[in-house]
Design a protein around this motif. Structure first.
Motif, PDB file in Angstrom:
ATOM      1  N   SER A 134       0.823  -1.214   0.000  1.00  0.00           N
ATOM      2  CA  SER A 134       0.000   0.000   0.000  1.00  0.00           C
ATOM      3  C   SER A 134       0.853   1.259   0.000  1.00  0.00           C
ATOM      4  CB  SER A 134      -0.933   0.001   1.221  1.00  0.00           C
ATOM      5  OG  SER A 134      -1.808  -1.105   1.184  1.00  0.00           O
ATOM      6  N   ILE A 135       1.919   1.279   0.823  1.00  0.00           N
ATOM      7  CA  ILE A 135       2.787   2.457   0.892  1.00  0.00           C
ATOM      8  C   ILE A 135       3.433   2.724  -0.462  1.00  0.00           C
ATOM      9  CG2 ILE A 135       4.937   3.353   1.851  1.00  0.00           C
ATOM     10  CD1 ILE A 135       2.772   3.702   3.771  1.00  0.00           C
ATOM     11  N   GLY A 136       3.951   1.668  -1.086  1.00  0.00           N
ATOM     12  CA  GLY A 136       4.582   1.833  -2.379  1.00  0.00           C
ATOM     13  C   GLY A 136       3.621   2.376  -3.422  1.00  0.00           C
ATOM     14  N   ALA A 137       2.378   1.848  -3.408  1.00  0.00           N
ATOM     15  CA  ALA A 137       1.380   2.313  -4.374  1.00  0.00           C
ATOM     16  C   ALA A 137       0.982   3.757  -4.103  1.00  0.00           C
ATOM     17  CB  ALA A 137       0.153   1.405  -4.322  1.00  0.00           C
ATOM     18  N   LEU A 138       0.859   4.117  -2.829  1.00  0.00           N
ATOM     19  CA  LEU A 138       0.501   5.491  -2.484  1.00  0.00           C
ATOM     20  C   LEU A 138       1.601   6.461  -2.902  1.00  0.00           C
ATOM     21  CD1 LEU A 138      -1.099   4.929   1.030  1.00  0.00           C
ATOM     22  CD2 LEU A 138      -2.243   5.978  -0.918  1.00  0.00           C
ATOM     23  N   LEU A 139       2.851   6.091  -2.639  1.00  0.00           N
ATOM     24  CA  LEU A 139       3.975   6.953  -3.009  1.00  0.00           C
ATOM     25  C   LEU A 139       4.075   7.123  -4.526  1.00  0.00           C
ATOM     26  CD1 LEU A 139       6.729   5.743  -0.513  1.00  0.00           C
ATOM     27  CD2 LEU A 139       5.635   7.985  -0.572  1.00  0.00           C
ATOM     28  N   ALA A 140       3.703   6.075  -5.240  1.00  0.00           N
ATOM     29  CA  ALA A 140       3.740   6.142  -6.702  1.00  0.00           C
ATOM     30  C   ALA A 140       2.532   6.871  -7.270  1.00  0.00           C
ATOM     31  CB  ALA A 140       3.823   4.739  -7.288  1.00  0.00           C
ATOM     32  N   GLY A 141       1.594   7.222  -6.394  1.00  0.00           N
ATOM     33  CA  GLY A 141       0.391   7.921  -6.838  1.00  0.00           C
ATOM     34  C   GLY A 141      -0.568   7.040  -7.600  1.00  0.00           C
ATOM     35  N   LYS A 142      -0.470   5.711  -7.385  1.00  0.00           N
ATOM     36  CA  LYS A 142      -1.313   4.778  -8.117  1.00  0.00           C
ATOM     37  C   LYS A 142      -2.034   3.820  -7.177  1.00  0.00           C
ATOM     38  CE  LYS A 142       1.790   4.776 -12.124  1.00  0.00           C
ATOM     39  NZ  LYS A 142       2.655   3.948 -13.001  1.00  0.00           N
ATOM     40  N   TYR A 143      -2.511   4.342  -6.047  1.00  0.00           N
ATOM     41  CA  TYR A 143      -3.201   3.468  -5.099  1.00  0.00           C
ATOM     42  C   TYR A 143      -4.654   3.292  -5.540  1.00  0.00           C
ATOM     43  CZ  TYR A 143      -4.819   1.348  -0.788  1.00  0.00           C
ATOM     44  OH  TYR A 143      -5.350   0.479   0.116  1.00  0.00           O
ATOM     45  N   GLU A 144      -4.876   2.232  -6.274  1.00  0.00           N
ATOM     46  CA  GLU A 144      -6.217   1.896  -6.743  1.00  0.00           C
ATOM     47  C   GLU A 144      -6.245   0.385  -6.936  1.00  0.00           C
ATOM     48  OE1 GLU A 144      -9.320   2.920 -10.399  1.00  0.00           O
ATOM     49  OE2 GLU A 144      -7.482   4.094 -10.125  1.00  0.00           O
ATOM     50  N   ARG A 145      -7.028  -0.289  -6.102  1.00  0.00           N
ATOM     51  CA  ARG A 145      -7.011  -1.747  -6.145  1.00  0.00           C
ATOM     52  C   ARG A 145      -8.392  -2.314  -5.898  1.00  0.00           C
ATOM     53  NH1 ARG A 145      -5.021  -4.020  -0.354  1.00  0.00           N
ATOM     54  NH2 ARG A 145      -5.221  -5.946  -1.542  1.00  0.00           N
ATOM     55  N   THR A 146      -8.561  -3.561  -6.342  1.00  0.00           N
ATOM     56  CA  THR A 146      -9.797  -4.303  -6.121  1.00  0.00           C
ATOM     57  C   THR A 146      -9.456  -5.558  -5.330  1.00  0.00           C
ATOM     58  OG1 THR A 146     -10.680  -3.499  -8.216  1.00  0.00           O
ATOM     59  CG2 THR A 146     -11.782  -5.381  -7.233  1.00  0.00           C
ATOM     60  N   PHE A 147     -10.238  -5.850  -4.318  1.00  0.00           N
ATOM     61  CA  PHE A 147      -9.966  -7.016  -3.482  1.00  0.00           C
ATOM     62  C   PHE A 147     -11.271  -7.525  -2.886  1.00  0.00           C
ATOM     63  CE2 PHE A 147      -9.371  -3.082  -1.175  1.00  0.00           C
ATOM     64  CZ  PHE A 147     -10.171  -3.238  -0.061  1.00  0.00           C
ATOM     65  N   ARG A 148     -11.206  -8.730  -2.377  1.00  0.00           N
ATOM     66  CA  ARG A 148     -12.369  -9.338  -1.728  1.00  0.00           C
ATOM     67  C   ARG A 148     -12.324  -9.067  -0.229  1.00  0.00           C
ATOM     68  NH1 ARG A 148     -10.764 -14.943  -4.309  1.00  0.00           N
ATOM     69  NH2 ARG A 148      -8.793 -13.814  -4.096  1.00  0.00           N
TER      70      ARG A 148
ATOM     71  N   THR B 186     -11.012   0.326  -3.969  1.00  0.00           N
ATOM     72  CA  THR B 186     -10.590   1.472  -3.171  1.00  0.00           C
ATOM     73  C   THR B 186      -9.581   2.308  -3.946  1.00  0.00           C
ATOM     74  OG1 THR B 186      -9.669   2.165  -1.031  1.00  0.00           O
ATOM     75  CG2 THR B 186      -8.686   0.240  -2.041  1.00  0.00           C
ATOM     76  N   LYS B 187      -9.642   3.600  -3.711  1.00  0.00           N
ATOM     77  CA  LYS B 187      -8.690   4.549  -4.274  1.00  0.00           C
ATOM     78  C   LYS B 187      -8.209   5.457  -3.151  1.00  0.00           C
ATOM     79  CE  LYS B 187     -11.049   4.823  -8.779  1.00  0.00           C
ATOM     80  NZ  LYS B 187     -11.653   5.762  -9.779  1.00  0.00           N
ATOM     81  N   GLY B 188      -6.965   5.906  -3.230  1.00  0.00           N
ATOM     82  CA  GLY B 188      -6.467   6.792  -2.188  1.00  0.00           C
ATOM     83  C   GLY B 188      -5.230   7.536  -2.629  1.00  0.00           C
ATOM     84  N   GLN B 189      -4.868   8.505  -1.820  1.00  0.00           N
ATOM     85  CA  GLN B 189      -3.657   9.271  -2.088  1.00  0.00           C
ATOM     86  C   GLN B 189      -3.120   9.854  -0.790  1.00  0.00           C
ATOM     87  OE1 GLN B 189      -4.906  12.358  -4.799  1.00  0.00           O
ATOM     88  NE2 GLN B 189      -5.588  13.696  -3.144  1.00  0.00           N
ATOM     89  N   ILE B 190      -1.839  10.120  -0.771  1.00  0.00           N
ATOM     90  CA  ILE B 190      -1.222  10.757   0.388  1.00  0.00           C
ATOM     91  C   ILE B 190      -1.588  12.237   0.381  1.00  0.00           C
ATOM     92  CG2 ILE B 190       0.963  11.365   1.484  1.00  0.00           C
ATOM     93  CD1 ILE B 190       2.102   8.769   0.328  1.00  0.00           C
ATOM     94  N   CYS B 191      -2.044  12.726   1.515  1.00  0.00           N
ATOM     95  CA  CYS B 191      -2.479  14.121   1.595  1.00  0.00           C
ATOM     96  C   CYS B 191      -1.634  14.949   2.557  1.00  0.00           C
ATOM     97  CB  CYS B 191      -3.954  14.193   2.004  1.00  0.00           C
ATOM     98  SG  CYS B 191      -4.340  13.401   3.574  1.00  0.00           S
ATOM     99  N   GLU B 192      -0.636  14.323   3.215  1.00  0.00           N
ATOM    100  CA  GLU B 192       0.204  15.086   4.142  1.00  0.00           C
ATOM    101  C   GLU B 192       1.563  14.420   4.269  1.00  0.00           C
ATOM    102  OE1 GLU B 192       0.220  16.565   8.814  1.00  0.00           O
ATOM    103  OE2 GLU B 192      -1.615  15.760   7.921  1.00  0.00           O
ATOM    104  N   PHE B 193       2.623  15.254   4.247  1.00  0.00           N
ATOM    105  CA  PHE B 193       3.997  14.788   4.419  1.00  0.00           C
ATOM    106  C   PHE B 193       4.626  15.541   5.590  1.00  0.00           C
ATOM    107  CE2 PHE B 193       2.894  14.024   0.038  1.00  0.00           C
ATOM    108  CZ  PHE B 193       3.508  12.815  -0.300  1.00  0.00           C
TER     109      PHE B 193
END
Length: 378
Positions: free
Chosen positions: A230-244, A257-264
């Protein structure tokens, strides 16, 4: 201005110190109040809150047992009284219905003999303006009398800001309910998460029924879908996944789910992420089944297929419908006996027990369509 009783000056020091403080202060005598509360206890009254709820006059009776003996100028200004005599004679007017439970808690602390008590109380001024205060009370026991020095902090602005925030959050959740989007927030630094009420509803829970944590959410995700950075995907700006994900009824549903980092932080490390989630079961099942159909049609046009092909088909169906277990059976060339049975999620001996069983019925014309490859996917 009324004066502090002489016997208390040794406790409170020079009267000028209290008069000059910027904090609203009242001095109350609770000797008779404590005696009255003890009498109620000896009569087996039980919970004071229940007694007040069942007797509308009891609260007024309790209020009449204590005496406001002194207050400073700040207290007069806070409650918008004309002078100390005005505040002392009209103190009962500062209460609103919402004040009663908090004041009852205060009386209960006196019954227990607590030396100090702090709570936030909704009140009103003598001119009728809404007022919220943080009450801090400290008991002072004298040989024959009991006093309490009460200080007040005006938290009206803070309370109204909280109310506005609550109304804004309510409107926000109402708007999201129409979109069927749940919202999550992940504090990466502290490894804590918060979820809105729609997130709970998507999983089948009522607000407050359970309290989700990061570990619980991980446990709810299907074991085959947990290996994800999840961290790697968020840092890459591509956090979008489908799961059961397992819901309250024990069944798995497809979530997207989709997400992005909003604070550093100052070093550029991610501190907080926010995102949405929604139930994507129908769409995902359609995608999985169309892939299964494509593989079936293409492979059926070939002369031979092995067992691994049918295993892949069964796994694809299982993936599309995680709450079911698929069974793929292949008949012999005469279409009378089961030649092969594949059920990856069922015990091996179950599949074996079906072999050579005779079946009845006729096949359809699907095979001819498969061989001709004249088919269309919708």
């Amino acid at each position: 201005m009324m004066e502090i009783p002489t016997e208390l000056l040794s406790v409170f020091g020079p009267i000028g110190l209290l008069e000059q403080t910027n904090c609203p202060v009242m001095l109350k005598e609770y000797t008779h109040t404590i005696e009255f509360l003890r009498q109620l206890q000896s009569q087996g009254t039980g919970s004071l809150a229940d007694a007040v709820a069942n007797d509308a006059k009891l609260f007024d009776t309790l209020h009449a047992t204590f005496t406001l003996v002194w207050c400073n100028e700040c207290a007069i200004q806070l409650f918008e009284a004309t002078d100390d005599a005005d505040l002392i004679s009209r103190l009962h007017e500062v209460y609103v219905p919402e004040s009663v439970p908090k004041i009852v808690e205060y009386f209960e602390s006196l019954t227990r003999g607590d030396e100090s008590f702090v709570c936030d109380v909704p009140l009103r001024t003598l001119t009728g303006a809404p007022l919220h205060v943080r009450l801090t009370s400290n008991l002072v026991r004298m040989p024959t009398q009991t006093y309490s020095i009460c200080s007040f902090s005006d938290v009206t602005d803070w309370y109204q800001a909280q109310q506005s925030l609550a109304r804004l959050r309510s409107r926000y959740e109402y708007a999201l309910r129409g979109t069927q989007l749940g919202v999550w927030e992940w504090n990466i630094a502290e490894q804590t998460t918060t979820f809105d009420t729609e997130y709970y509803r998507i999983l089948g829970y009522q607000a407050g029924e359970i309290e989700l944590t990061l570990d619980m959410v991980q446990e709810f995700i299907h074991v085959d879908d947990r290996n994800y950075d999840s961290i790697g995907a968020l840092l890459a700006g591509k956090y979008e996944r489908t799961f059961r994900m397992r819901c309250k009824d024990g069944k798995f549903r497809w979530m997207r789910t989709k997400g992005q980092i909003c604070e550093f932080d100052k070093q550029g490390k991610p501190v907080r992420a926010i995102g949405t989630i929604y139930d994507d079961s129908l769409k995902q099942q359609e995608i999985e089944l169309r892939e299964v159909e494509r593989v079936i049609f293409e492979a059926s046009a070939e002369e031979e297929v092995d067992e691994s092909f049918f295993t892949d088909i069964a796994n694809g169906i299982d993936r599309a419908f995680p709450n079911f277990r698929s069974l793929v059976m292949v008949l012999d060339e005469h279409q009378q006996f089961i030649q092969l049975a594949v059920a990856p999620k069922l015990p091996k001996d179950f599949s074996q027990s079906l072999l050579e069983l005779r079946v009845a019925g006729k096949t359809t014309g699907c095979q001819a369509a498969m061989r001709s490859k004249r088919y269309v996917f919708y």
